[in-house]
Enzyme design. Sequence first.
Site, PDB file in Angstrom:
ATOM      1  N   CYS A 491      85.119 -51.433 101.183  1.00 50.12           N
ATOM      2  CA  CYS A 491      86.098 -50.426 101.581  1.00 50.12           C
ATOM      3  C   CYS A 491      86.330 -50.576 103.078  1.00 50.12           C
ATOM      4  O   CYS A 491      86.275 -51.692 103.599  1.00 50.12           O
ATOM      5  CB  CYS A 491      85.646 -49.026 101.183  1.00 50.12           C
ATOM      6  N   ALA A 492      86.549 -49.491 103.797  1.00 49.44           N
ATOM      7  CA  ALA A 492      86.937 -49.585 105.202  1.00 49.44           C
ATOM      8  C   ALA A 492      85.879 -50.242 106.065  1.00 49.44           C
ATOM      9  O   ALA A 492      86.176 -51.088 106.909  1.00 49.44           O
ATOM     10  CB  ALA A 492      87.247 -48.191 105.743  1.00 49.44           C
TER      11      ALA A 492
END
Length: 549
Positions: A491-492
């Site tokens: 993810c981020a």
Amino acid sequence: MGQGHGRNGLNKKEVIVLEKIQRFGGAMFTPVSLFAFAGIMVALTIIMQNPLIVGGLATEGTTWYSVWNVLEGGAWTIFNQMELLFVIGLPIGLAKKANARAAMEALVVYLTFNYFVSNILQYFGSTFGVDFAAEVGGDSGLKMIAGIKTLDTSILGAIVVASIVVWLHNKYFDTKLPDWLGIFQGSAYVVIIGYFVMIPVALLTAWLWPMVQTGISSLQDFMATSGTFGVWLYIFLERLLIPTGLHHFVYVPFNFGPAIVEGGLQKYWMENIVQFGQSTESLKTLFPEGGFALHGNSKVFAAPGIALAFYFTAKKENRKKVLALILPVTLTAVVAGITEPLEFTFLFLAPVLFVIHALLAATMSATMYAFGVVGDFGGGLLSMASKNWIPLFSNHWGTYVTQIVIGLSFTVIYFLVFRFLIQKFNLKTPGREEANEEAKLFTKKDYKAKKAAEKGEALATANGGNQYTEQAGLFLEALGGSDNIETISNCATRLRVSVKDINLVQPDEAFRAGGAHGVVRNGKALQVIVGLSVPQVREQFELLAHQGN
């Protein structure tokens, strides 16, 4: 009893379900990561066409206006094609093999789905309560997607279709057909199956989605009038669920989907920002839904208070080291709105502080909303200035002064609360470690970590000196090697990995040796906190994992 329970009290089935949800949430970030730049560029181009800011230069017909209008058209690309971005982006994060081909398959099947829906409504629209002759947009429930007039299923439809295609891809992409049908193997086979699957899916959509649209309309009305408590609960959940990766499911439908306003909060705000800026009515009257886009305030105003608490509770001899640690991540949080490096620092060392953070963040946003602060405040300082303060300051300066006063007040509250809790419960935040903690004898695990780093260096050299290969190699070794890897995503800021044998995974120190901020462990699902370079690290990690197999 036979199922067993993990360290968080979840049985194996629950862990598997949570792992899949987390993987899905991580995949959502692939398209979402594109919105920050697009939002800033839309805001900038609109500012440059606002006569309240640039005067007569913004008169329609001038070269200035024409140039910035052209640039604005390009900046809207992300927002206008959200469905296609999610259709392409999700397979990149979710497919277990041949991700690029999965993205192509998803796009073709999604377009096929929309052509089916369009033709069904053209002939049978009245049967489903849809006026297909109506203009797209507004209350019609219709939208143009890639030139196809169809039902506006927004990103939800894109996500559902992409998920179906990913499942088909993972199951059938490697299917061996008879030689005389060999031309239909691989992506062609997935698309063929997808064609027939989309027929019932399109029929169900034509039947059910108009009812869903009615329900969404009711939800919009409810949330818009739910008041301060609704804003508090939304922000609380958005912050609290960050460690699980489930926060994507809280903010994505509001920011980019139809949960509160058509097209999502960001797009709606950008479309109406000139009108809002020219009006002297309160922003809360003009855009009451904007209370659900206040979560960025905790990034700008909370981070300095937390950082100061860490600094002043650290031992005096450690404060210089703590300052070097927290200053860059605090600036990143304030300016860019990326808070995970800072939040995960105290999430691992003192989880109770993360819960307090979620409570305070929600209370700060709810207080701002109660005093009339609304807008598009989902990012950091740069985003706030470009999307709110600069274009709207002339008529709404009072709102922004209120926001800043409340925000700075909560900076002080954060500092006082965090400092009190850290000292009261002797929480081991940065700089409060025992004096001799760094001086220790090296163990076999330390030796293995060192050898893993050396292996990563060799691999980096073999791959042309890629700076991320060494880091990926160390993480791979710490996770038990290539044979122990089940699935990979990100993810981020986190590398998400499922392993076959959790006993082969090394302690957190082995990951920190590679520059990780820490590790979230949930059964066989692990999240290595890498930072903003995680896409590059994941790419090298997958390359090394495949080489090992």
